[in-house]
Design a protein around this motif. Structure first.
Motif, PDB file in Angstrom:
ATOM      1  N   ARG A   1      -9.585  14.057  -9.848  1.00  0.00           N
ATOM      2  CA  ARG A   1      -9.734  13.055  -8.778  1.00  0.00           C
ATOM      3  C   ARG A   1      -8.527  13.119  -7.860  1.00  0.00           C
ATOM      4  NH1 ARG A   1     -11.388   9.494 -13.330  1.00  0.00           N
ATOM      5  NH2 ARG A   1     -13.655   9.442 -13.283  1.00  0.00           N
TER       6      ARG A   1
ATOM      7  N   TYR B   1       0.835  -1.206   0.000  1.00  0.00           N
ATOM      8  CA  TYR B   1       0.000   0.000   0.000  1.00  0.00           C
ATOM      9  C   TYR B   1       0.871   1.258   0.000  1.00  0.00           C
ATOM     10  CZ  TYR B   1      -3.588   3.363   1.160  1.00  0.00           C
ATOM     11  OH  TYR B   1      -4.432   4.438   1.132  1.00  0.00           O
TER      12      TYR B   1
ATOM     13  N   SER C   1      -6.269   7.695  -3.622  1.00  0.00           N
ATOM     14  CA  SER C   1      -7.593   7.074  -3.637  1.00  0.00           C
ATOM     15  C   SER C   1      -7.483   5.684  -3.015  1.00  0.00           C
ATOM     16  CB  SER C   1      -8.107   7.000  -5.069  1.00  0.00           C
ATOM     17  OG  SER C   1      -9.379   6.417  -5.089  1.00  0.00           O
ATOM     18  N   TRP C   2      -7.724   5.590  -1.726  1.00  0.00           N
ATOM     19  CA  TRP C   2      -7.504   4.325  -1.013  1.00  0.00           C
ATOM     20  C   TRP C   2      -8.392   3.181  -1.468  1.00  0.00           C
ATOM     21  CZ3 TRP C   2     -11.307   2.056   1.814  1.00  0.00           C
ATOM     22  CH2 TRP C   2     -12.388   2.838   2.198  1.00  0.00           C
ATOM     23  N   PRO C   3      -9.632   3.376  -1.915  1.00  0.00           N
ATOM     24  CA  PRO C   3     -10.390   2.201  -2.373  1.00  0.00           C
ATOM     25  C   PRO C   3      -9.751   1.500  -3.573  1.00  0.00           C
ATOM     26  CG  PRO C   3     -11.895   4.012  -1.953  1.00  0.00           C
ATOM     27  CD  PRO C   3     -10.519   4.568  -1.880  1.00  0.00           C
ATOM     28  N   VAL C   4      -9.110   2.265  -4.427  1.00  0.00           N
ATOM     29  CA  VAL C   4      -8.444   1.671  -5.583  1.00  0.00           C
ATOM     30  C   VAL C   4      -7.187   0.927  -5.156  1.00  0.00           C
ATOM     31  CG1 VAL C   4      -7.342   2.207  -7.791  1.00  0.00           C
ATOM     32  CG2 VAL C   4      -9.350   3.478  -7.066  1.00  0.00           C
TER      33      VAL C   4
ATOM     34  N   LEU D   1      -6.618  -0.906  -2.491  1.00  0.00           N
ATOM     35  CA  LEU D   1      -6.784  -2.017  -1.558  1.00  0.00           C
ATOM     36  C   LEU D   1      -6.681  -3.405  -2.187  1.00  0.00           C
ATOM     37  CD1 LEU D   1      -9.549  -0.853   0.898  1.00  0.00           C
ATOM     38  CD2 LEU D   1      -7.097  -0.871   1.190  1.00  0.00           C
ATOM     39  N   ILE D   2      -6.832  -3.515  -3.478  1.00  0.00           N
ATOM     40  CA  ILE D   2      -6.861  -4.842  -4.103  1.00  0.00           C
ATOM     41  C   ILE D   2      -5.482  -5.503  -4.079  1.00  0.00           C
ATOM     42  CG2 ILE D   2      -7.306  -6.083  -6.247  1.00  0.00           C
ATOM     43  CD1 ILE D   2      -9.411  -3.893  -6.829  1.00  0.00           C
TER      44      ILE D   2
END
Length: 145
Positions: free
Chosen positions: A85, A67, A89-92, A94-95
């Motif tokens: 944007r 991360y 962008s933490w949601p992107v 996390l994968i």
């Protein structure tokens, strides 16, 4: 097996009796070498330690480093403005840390398993004993500390 006392028996009844008597006297049963499972002997050996904490630490370490690498590369080293944007962008992000974390947890757990069990060991000192080859056929041995 440094500092272990090895006892040899001819019958399963004598082995079971000796295991219970020795643990009652305060000896710690390290291992039982028998040609078949004996009722009540294997459960006396203490449970050592869990490798779960090592796997958890390895997983969090791998996910954290992944991360941090993603956040650094997208926000500091090469920021790219795409439609106003945010760069972080933490949601992107996390994968990949999740997948790398699972991989690192497995690798750390496996390495800790090898270290705690002393593997790979090509020759164990138990095989240098006189009757160790007969344990798989008609002898019973107990190892105490």
């Amino acid at each position: 097996m440094r500092g272990a006392l090895i006892a040899t028996f001819d019958s399963p009844e004598a082995t079971t009796t000796a295991a219970h008597e020795a643990t009652r006297l305060g000896f710690e049963l390290l291992d039982a070498f028998t040609p078949f499972a004996l009722e009540g002997v294997g459960g006396d050996a203490p449970y050592r330690r869990s490798l779960g904490w090592a796997a958890l630490a390895g997983g969090f370490l791998g996910a954290g480093v992944t991360y941090a690498l993603e956040a650094f590369s997208a926000g500091v080293a090469y920021p790219f403005d795409a439609g106003d944007r945010p760069h972080q962008s933490w949601p992107v992000f996390l994968i990949a840390p999740f997948e790398i974390g699972v991989l690192c947890a497995g690798v750390f757990g496996f390495i800790c398993l090898l270290l705690t069990t002393g593997l790979p060991r090509l020759n164990h000192p138990f095989f240098d004993l006189e009757d160790s080859d007969r344990v798989s056929r008609d002898r019973f041995m107990l190892a105490f500390a």
